[in-house]
Scaffold this motif. Sequence first.
Motif, PDB file in Angstrom:
ATOM      1  N   LYS A 177       0.835  -1.209   0.000  1.00  0.00           N
ATOM      2  CA  LYS A 177       0.000   0.000   0.000  1.00  0.00           C
ATOM      3  C   LYS A 177       0.869   1.258   0.000  1.00  0.00           C
ATOM      4  CE  LYS A 177      -3.550   2.339   2.818  1.00  0.00           C
ATOM      5  NZ  LYS A 177      -2.731   3.514   3.220  1.00  0.00           N
ATOM      6  N   GLN A 178       1.891   1.281   0.845  1.00  0.00           N
ATOM      7  CA  GLN A 178       2.708   2.486   0.951  1.00  0.00           C
ATOM      8  C   GLN A 178       3.613   2.679  -0.266  1.00  0.00           C
ATOM      9  OE1 GLN A 178       4.648   3.053   4.720  1.00  0.00           O
ATOM     10  NE2 GLN A 178       2.810   2.606   5.900  1.00  0.00           N
ATOM     11  N   MET A 179       4.127   1.598  -0.825  1.00  0.00           N
ATOM     12  CA  MET A 179       4.931   1.735  -2.044  1.00  0.00           C
ATOM     13  C   MET A 179       4.070   2.238  -3.196  1.00  0.00           C
ATOM     14  SD  MET A 179       7.716  -1.394  -2.031  1.00  0.00           S
ATOM     15  CE  MET A 179       6.513  -2.723  -1.996  1.00  0.00           C
ATOM     16  N   ARG A 180       2.850   1.738  -3.286  1.00  0.00           N
ATOM     17  CA  ARG A 180       1.959   2.212  -4.350  1.00  0.00           C
ATOM     18  C   ARG A 180       1.665   3.699  -4.177  1.00  0.00           C
ATOM     19  NH1 ARG A 180      -2.901  -0.584  -7.496  1.00  0.00           N
ATOM     20  NH2 ARG A 180      -3.813   1.288  -8.435  1.00  0.00           N
ATOM     21  N   GLU A 181       1.411   4.111  -2.950  1.00  0.00           N
ATOM     22  CA  GLU A 181       1.153   5.530  -2.704  1.00  0.00           C
ATOM     23  C   GLU A 181       2.350   6.391  -3.125  1.00  0.00           C
ATOM     24  OE1 GLU A 181       0.230   5.568   1.433  1.00  0.00           O
ATOM     25  OE2 GLU A 181      -1.886   5.011   1.133  1.00  0.00           O
ATOM     26  N   ALA A 182       3.567   5.884  -2.907  1.00  0.00           N
ATOM     27  CA  ALA A 182       4.759   6.640  -3.281  1.00  0.00           C
ATOM     28  C   ALA A 182       4.919   6.760  -4.790  1.00  0.00           C
ATOM     29  CB  ALA A 182       5.997   5.983  -2.678  1.00  0.00           C
ATOM     30  N   LEU A 183       4.443   5.748  -5.533  1.00  0.00           N
ATOM     31  CA  LEU A 183       4.677   5.687  -6.977  1.00  0.00           C
ATOM     32  C   LEU A 183       3.504   6.150  -7.826  1.00  0.00           C
ATOM     33  CD1 LEU A 183       6.425   2.185  -7.158  1.00  0.00           C
ATOM     34  CD2 LEU A 183       7.544   4.420  -7.296  1.00  0.00           C
ATOM     35  N   GLU A 184       2.325   6.233  -7.254  1.00  0.00           N
ATOM     36  CA  GLU A 184       1.146   6.414  -8.106  1.00  0.00           C
ATOM     37  C   GLU A 184       1.058   7.785  -8.763  1.00  0.00           C
ATOM     38  OE1 GLU A 184      -2.164   5.426  -5.713  1.00  0.00           O
ATOM     39  OE2 GLU A 184      -1.892   7.063  -4.279  1.00  0.00           O
ATOM     40  N   GLY A 185       1.846   8.744  -8.340  1.00  0.00           N
ATOM     41  CA  GLY A 185       1.853  10.034  -9.023  1.00  0.00           C
ATOM     42  C   GLY A 185       2.755  10.085 -10.233  1.00  0.00           C
ATOM     43  N   LEU A 186       3.515   9.009 -10.484  1.00  0.00           N
ATOM     44  CA  LEU A 186       4.417   9.001 -11.632  1.00  0.00           C
ATOM     45  C   LEU A 186       3.649   8.740 -12.923  1.00  0.00           C
ATOM     46  CD1 LEU A 186       7.326   6.896 -10.071  1.00  0.00           C
ATOM     47  CD2 LEU A 186       7.246   9.376 -10.388  1.00  0.00           C
ATOM     48  N   PRO A 187       4.130   9.276 -14.055  1.00  0.00           N
ATOM     49  CA  PRO A 187       3.395   9.150 -15.315  1.00  0.00           C
ATOM     50  C   PRO A 187       3.349   7.711 -15.838  1.00  0.00           C
ATOM     51  CG  PRO A 187       5.004  10.937 -15.429  1.00  0.00           C
ATOM     52  CD  PRO A 187       5.313  10.152 -14.195  1.00  0.00           C
ATOM     53  N   ASN A 188       2.184   7.295 -16.244  1.00  0.00           N
ATOM     54  CA  ASN A 188       2.012   6.041 -16.987  1.00  0.00           C
ATOM     55  C   ASN A 188       2.591   4.828 -16.271  1.00  0.00           C
ATOM     56  OD1 ASN A 188       0.767   7.420 -19.186  1.00  0.00           O
ATOM     57  ND2 ASN A 188       2.794   8.028 -19.910  1.00  0.00           N
ATOM     58  N   ILE A 189       2.356   4.754 -14.970  1.00  0.00           N
ATOM     59  CA  ILE A 189       2.700   3.560 -14.218  1.00  0.00           C
ATOM     60  C   ILE A 189       1.443   2.709 -14.085  1.00  0.00           C
ATOM     61  CG2 ILE A 189       3.414   2.626 -11.986  1.00  0.00           C
ATOM     62  CD1 ILE A 189       5.708   3.828 -13.555  1.00  0.00           C
ATOM     63  N   ALA A 190       1.522   1.475 -14.583  1.00  0.00           N
ATOM     64  CA  ALA A 190       0.410   0.526 -14.453  1.00  0.00           C
ATOM     65  C   ALA A 190       0.755  -0.456 -13.343  1.00  0.00           C
ATOM     66  CB  ALA A 190       0.194  -0.215 -15.770  1.00  0.00           C
ATOM     67  N   PHE A 191      -0.089  -0.547 -12.340  1.00  0.00           N
ATOM     68  CA  PHE A 191       0.159  -1.465 -11.232  1.00  0.00           C
ATOM     69  C   PHE A 191      -0.496  -2.818 -11.521  1.00  0.00           C
ATOM     70  CE2 PHE A 191       0.505   2.747  -9.319  1.00  0.00           C
ATOM     71  CZ  PHE A 191       1.715   2.622  -8.633  1.00  0.00           C
ATOM     72  N   ALA A 192       0.266  -3.876 -11.290  1.00  0.00           N
ATOM     73  CA  ALA A 192      -0.291  -5.220 -11.460  1.00  0.00           C
ATOM     74  C   ALA A 192      -1.466  -5.408 -10.502  1.00  0.00           C
ATOM     75  CB  ALA A 192       0.788  -6.264 -11.193  1.00  0.00           C
ATOM     76  N   HIS A 193      -2.524  -6.041 -10.994  1.00  0.00           N
ATOM     77  CA  HIS A 193      -3.710  -6.255 -10.157  1.00  0.00           C
ATOM     78  C   HIS A 193      -3.430  -7.236  -9.025  1.00  0.00           C
ATOM     79  CE1 HIS A 193      -6.210  -3.923 -12.839  1.00  0.00           C
ATOM     80  NE2 HIS A 193      -5.833  -4.661 -13.877  1.00  0.00           N
ATOM     81  N   ASN A 194      -2.584  -8.206  -9.291  1.00  0.00           N
ATOM     82  CA  ASN A 194      -2.303  -9.241  -8.302  1.00  0.00           C
ATOM     83  C   ASN A 194      -1.144  -8.809  -7.406  1.00  0.00           C
ATOM     84  OD1 ASN A 194      -4.024 -11.731  -9.105  1.00  0.00           O
ATOM     85  ND2 ASN A 194      -3.176 -10.982 -11.050  1.00  0.00           N
ATOM     86  N   VAL A 195      -1.426  -8.694  -6.120  1.00  0.00           N
ATOM     87  CA  VAL A 195      -0.416  -8.370  -5.111  1.00  0.00           C
ATOM     88  C   VAL A 195      -0.197  -9.613  -4.256  1.00  0.00           C
ATOM     89  CG1 VAL A 195       0.144  -6.952  -3.109  1.00  0.00           C
ATOM     90  CG2 VAL A 195      -1.043  -5.930  -5.082  1.00  0.00           C
ATOM     91  N   VAL A 196       1.064  -9.944  -4.028  1.00  0.00           N
ATOM     92  CA  VAL A 196       1.397 -11.110  -3.207  1.00  0.00           C
ATOM     93  C   VAL A 196       1.620 -10.646  -1.768  1.00  0.00           C
ATOM     94  CG1 VAL A 196       3.005 -13.017  -2.845  1.00  0.00           C
ATOM     95  CG2 VAL A 196       2.476 -12.239  -5.181  1.00  0.00           C
TER      96      VAL A 196
END
Length: 384
Positions: free
Chosen positions: A342-361
């Motif tokens: 969750k926290q890594m995604r929050e840090a990265l989600e403002g970057l341009p054209n980053i697609a996050f994988a739906h499956n999180v382990v």
Amino acid sequence: MKVSDDIAFVGVNDHRIDLFEGQYDVREIGMSYNSYVILDQKVAVMDSVDAAFRDEWFANLDQVLGDSKPDYLVVHHMEPDHSANIAAFMDRYPEAQVVSSAQSFKMMQAYFGVDYSDRGVVVKQGSTLKLGKHTLSFVAAPQVHWPEVMFSYDETDKVLFSADAFGKFGALDVEDDWVTNARSYYFGIVGKFGKNVQMALSKVAGCYVKAICPLHGPVLTGDLSRYLRLYDTWSSYRPEQSGVTLAYTSVYGHTKEAVRELEAKLRDGGATVATFDLARDDMAQALASAFRYDRLVLATTTYANSYFPFMHTFVTDLVEHNYQNRTVGMVENGSWMPVAAKQMREALEGLPNIAFAHNVVTLKGALNDDSRGQLDALAKELLA
């Protein structure tokens, strides 16, 4: 070493250095600090070298100059590994003038406490300097990677003096792979400023270039299209090739085990994979790999209500270097309250054209049937 009949290399190799710019590990390969001399009716010395190599640099100059005296010191970039000997040069050659951008002269005052305006030639985009049969044309290259940077182009021998652009880690007497160390140098040193690199490249696009003379690394000759193509790819933040970078930290080995199983699944599926233990491996190479490939997996543990420090540093590097146009997957571990993904995604989600994988382990300790199923799902998604 000769660049052309009239242009000589007078730089030095540094094998004393352990960390370049205080952070990049070059103990095995060293660095070069490049300087050049154009011999003509007017003699131009192109940049100086690190302060520790003043005597060696002056000896190299003496060997090339013979009975001649330099008329100009052309300063393309004021970073101290290139500018440290300006004051010593100006004292040694009292008739010489220094040629650089207006911003550089302000930096000289700050570094050396000397105002060289009475011995200075200020150049800007489009300025020229005639040496005799050679004419230098100047190209403004601000923020590649400092604001004062200039390139210059020798119209006669078709040589581009490119400051830190097209440079690399490594001394010139060490055999290594140019692309590997140029890539890590680019993304570590210059990579944040892709738009500025694109602008600089566009300004020299119309020039016929036979050789590129950077301030670090070898003089580039022959078919230059490979180097220009790579710089265009890197500075436009496009993936260089298809592949997956796995960057991880692991405290007790469980996260590492998950990463190794994911690595095997990806390789079995035909993917190129590069894996980095961020606590032990060269983080500059890990960063370069993240930009090289089109997919990235971050795997780490929850730590003090955040995530592990080495991963935190890596994620910060991604953000600071404008990471973009990639797919990012995540593996997190946390024995009672995993929050890393969750926290890594929050840090990265403002970057341009980053697609996050739906499956999180998500692991809560060791791998089990559920988390192995999540690994399968993430691998399939990344391979799709």
